[in-house]
Design an enzyme around this catalytic site. Structure first.
Site, PDB file in Angstrom:
ATOM      1  N   VAL A   1      24.505  36.227  35.958  1.00  0.00           N
ATOM      2  CA  VAL A   1      25.585  36.200  34.970  1.00  0.00           C
ATOM      3  C   VAL A   1      25.566  37.489  34.134  1.00  0.00           C
ATOM      4  CG1 VAL A   1      26.601  34.951  33.016  1.00  0.00           C
ATOM      5  CG2 VAL A   1      25.611  33.677  34.920  1.00  0.00           C
ATOM      6  N   CYS A   2      24.384  37.958  33.770  1.00  0.00           N
ATOM      7  CA  CYS A   2      24.275  39.196  32.983  1.00  0.00           C
ATOM      8  C   CYS A   2      24.800  40.389  33.775  1.00  0.00           C
ATOM      9  CB  CYS A   2      22.828  39.439  32.570  1.00  0.00           C
ATOM     10  SG  CYS A   2      22.134  38.126  31.550  1.00  0.00           S
ATOM     11  N   ASP A   3      24.480  40.431  35.055  1.00  0.00           N
ATOM     12  CA  ASP A   3      24.966  41.464  35.957  1.00  0.00           C
ATOM     13  C   ASP A   3      26.496  41.431  35.982  1.00  0.00           C
ATOM     14  OD1 ASP A   3      26.064  42.187  38.716  1.00  0.00           O
ATOM     15  OD2 ASP A   3      24.007  42.921  38.951  1.00  0.00           O
TER      16      ASP A   3
ATOM     17  N   THR B   1      28.111  42.501  32.585  1.00  0.00           N
ATOM     18  CA  THR B   1      28.042  43.943  32.317  1.00  0.00           C
ATOM     19  C   THR B   1      28.992  44.713  33.225  1.00  0.00           C
ATOM     20  OG1 THR B   1      25.771  43.623  31.600  1.00  0.00           O
ATOM     21  CG2 THR B   1      26.451  45.886  32.062  1.00  0.00           C
TER      22      THR B   1
END
EC number: 1.11.1.24
Length: 172
Positions: free
Chosen positions: A64-66, A69
């Site tokens: 999710v962070c990937d 961003t």
């Protein structure tokens, strides 16, 4: 001792404790000191006169962070020079730089809260149990007033990308 907030966030359904205040629209944004590299730090003053879209992720090396961003990196290209798109995590600057190179991410500014967690505490996103920053979005106007904020209640969920981007666009 910093304020602790319980019952407001979970990780895969399990309760976590957030350290720091809950910021709201209209609040003055707290200053921060984040690492741009191991030796270079930045503060809110480094982005003076710009609208700031601050995307907070727990760790850049998760799905999710990937995605979060990469999504803001795509948006940053179209937002123009008056909006600074910042991604904050507690990942070491080396890891952030490696990830950006591998992902081709070059429009967002990666900033690390690893040394002092001062951003996490000031913005109310430091996860006490994990020493990570909780997924959240902040949009600050050119005078550092909070104009949009999204604290996610479940760490593994995506933020409302379109709403955050639109909030930033409305300020330029």
């Amino acid at each position: 001792m910093a304020q602790e907030r319980t019952g407001v966030a979970t990780l895969k359904g399990n309760p976590i404790t957030l350290v720091g205040p809950e910021l709201k629209k209209g609040d003055k944004a707290p200053d921060f000191e984040l690492n741009k590299s191991l030796t270079e730090t930045v503060t809110l003053k480094d982005y003076a006169g710009k609208v700031k879209l601050i995307s907070v992720v727990p760790s850049i090396d998760t799905g999710v962070c990937d995605a979060q961003t990469r999504r803001f990196n795509e948006a940053a290209a179209a937002l123009g020079d008056n909006i600074a798109v910042l991604t904050v995590s507690v990942d070491l600057p080396f890891a952030q730089s490696r990830w950006c190179g591998a992902a081709g991410v070059d429009k967002v500014v990666m900033l690390s809260d690893y040394k002092t967690n001062s951003f996490g505490e000031a913005y109310g996103v430091l996860i006490k149990e994990l020493r990570l920053d909780m997924r959240s979005i902040f949009v600050l106007d050119a005078d550092n007033n909070v104009q949009y904020v999204e604290y996610l209640s479940e760490m593994t969920e995506h933020p409302n990308y379109d709403q955050a981007i639109e909030a930033a666009k409305q300020l330029v």
